[in-house]
Design an enzyme around this catalytic site. Sequence first.
Site, PDB file in Angstrom:
ATOM      1  N   GLY A  22       0.775  -1.236   0.000  1.00 18.47           N
ATOM      2  CA  GLY A  22       0.000   0.000   0.000  1.00 18.47           C
ATOM      3  C   GLY A  22       0.806   1.285   0.000  1.00 18.47           C
ATOM      4  O   GLY A  22       0.307   2.321   0.451  1.00 18.47           O
ATOM      5  N   SER A  23       2.023   1.268  -0.529  1.00 16.75           N
ATOM      6  CA  SER A  23       2.803   2.518  -0.504  1.00 16.75           C
ATOM      7  C   SER A  23       2.182   3.578  -1.410  1.00 16.75           C
ATOM      8  O   SER A  23       2.227   4.773  -1.090  1.00 16.75           O
ATOM      9  CB  SER A  23       4.266   2.259  -0.878  1.00 16.75           C
ATOM     10  OG  SER A  23       4.427   2.110  -2.275  1.00 16.75           O
TER      11      SER A  23
ATOM     12  N   ASN B  81      -5.329   2.835 -12.851  1.00 12.71           N
ATOM     13  CA  ASN B  81      -4.332   1.890 -12.334  1.00 12.71           C
ATOM     14  C   ASN B  81      -2.942   2.465 -12.568  1.00 12.71           C
ATOM     15  O   ASN B  81      -2.731   3.265 -13.478  1.00 12.71           O
ATOM     16  CB  ASN B  81      -4.449   0.550 -13.075  1.00 12.71           C
ATOM     17  CG  ASN B  81      -3.478  -0.482 -12.539  1.00 12.71           C
ATOM     18  OD1 ASN B  81      -3.287  -0.606 -11.318  1.00 12.71           O
ATOM     19  ND2 ASN B  81      -2.845  -1.242 -13.426  1.00 12.71           N
TER      20      ASN B  81
ATOM     21  N   HIS C  81       1.025   1.059 -13.197  1.00 17.13           N
ATOM     22  CA  HIS C  81       1.769  -0.151 -13.537  1.00 17.13           C
ATOM     23  C   HIS C  81       3.256   0.208 -13.653  1.00 17.13           C
ATOM     24  O   HIS C  81       3.601   1.221 -14.259  1.00 17.13           O
ATOM     25  CB  HIS C  81       1.260  -0.721 -14.868  1.00 17.13           C
ATOM     26  CG  HIS C  81       1.943  -1.999 -15.247  1.00 17.13           C
ATOM     27  ND1 HIS C  81       1.678  -3.194 -14.598  1.00 17.13           N
ATOM     28  CD2 HIS C  81       2.889  -2.273 -16.169  1.00 17.13           C
ATOM     29  CE1 HIS C  81       2.432  -4.134 -15.123  1.00 17.13           C
ATOM     30  NE2 HIS C  81       3.183  -3.617 -16.075  1.00 17.13           N
TER      31      HIS C  81
HETATM   32  C1  GRF Z   1       3.333  -0.907  -7.633  1.00 17.24           C
HETATM   33  O1  GRF Z   1       4.590  -1.186  -8.202  1.00 17.24           O
HETATM   34  C2  GRF Z   1       2.316  -0.651  -8.701  1.00 17.24           C
HETATM   35  O2  GRF Z   1       2.851  -0.069  -9.848  1.00 17.24           O
HETATM   36  C3  GRF Z   1       1.813  -2.030  -9.003  1.00 17.24           C
HETATM   37  O3  GRF Z   1       1.782  -2.683  -7.774  1.00 17.24           O
HETATM   38  C4  GRF Z   1       2.745  -2.102  -6.916  1.00 17.24           C
HETATM   39  C5  GRF Z   1       2.025  -1.707  -5.670  1.00 17.24           C
HETATM   40  O4  GRF Z   1       2.901  -1.230  -4.707  1.00 17.24           O
HETATM   41  N1  GRF Z   1       0.524  -1.998  -9.659  1.00 17.24           N
HETATM   42  P1  GRF Z   1       2.327  -0.579  -3.382  1.00 17.24           P
HETATM   43  O5  GRF Z   1       1.446  -1.644  -2.729  1.00 17.24           O
HETATM   44  O6  GRF Z   1       1.534   0.625  -3.765  1.00 17.24           O
HETATM   45  O7  GRF Z   1       3.512  -0.267  -2.558  1.00 17.24           O
END
Ligand code: GRF
Length: 222
Positions: A32-33, A127, A129
């Site tokens: 969840g960063s 989203n 990515h």
């Molecule tokens: C991120 O690298 C995002 O691009 C991908 O999943 C990861 C999620 O990271 N879809 P976080 O949970 O937000 O730290």
Amino acid sequence: MEQQVSESASQQVSGSDHRKRVRLGVLLSGRGSNFLNIADCIERGELRGCEIALVLSNVADAPGLAAARERGFTAVAQPSPGVPRAEHDRAMLEHLRAHAVEYVILAGYMRVLTPEFLQAFPQRVLNIHPSLLPSFPGLDAQRQALEYGVKVAGCTVHFVDDAVDHGVVVMQRLVRVRENDTVARLSKRILAQEHRLYPEAIARVLSGRYEVRGRQYVPRLV
Ligand code: GRF
């Protein structure tokens, strides 16, 4: 050619504080960063005119969900293991509707959404990515990029459609691949750019000042 003009949230976002804030629902499955970064940006007033109405996860023990609860957000688990996709998405929709969510922000949500879900939020699901789409969709994008030998990697914010990591691109950021890079080091630098990119892309979409023409996201000058 399809042309969709967004009028949605523009009046609500621009303007003064007493106007209604756009209600975001954040979907996550992991640490969840990106969610925490978006929450920080809203708190600091860097991302205006919106609020996080709900954090929703398909993973009951997702660290991001625990972090959301600690920060005082409404955080709900709707576990997905063993549940057919359509049924699970219907339950997710109920939570989102119950909290009057207007835009859905995927932040590490590791499940493909059904057409029924997407139809409930037309052009309102975003989203992020960790690659320069259309290169390296799917899992382990940073590893895919490194193994392919690209010299430039990055991240993409896009509208979500029925195909995986495929919808209209809103914004991208580049990250150079270094000699002797590792997946961990590259992922860390990409993540830092994700944290800059996502709030900016959300702000742009919420402003409503854009059109979608076919695959093109076209900013509208006012
Ligand atoms: C991120 O690298 C995002 O691009 C991908 O999943 C990861 C999620 O990271 N879809 P976080 O949970 O937000 O730290």
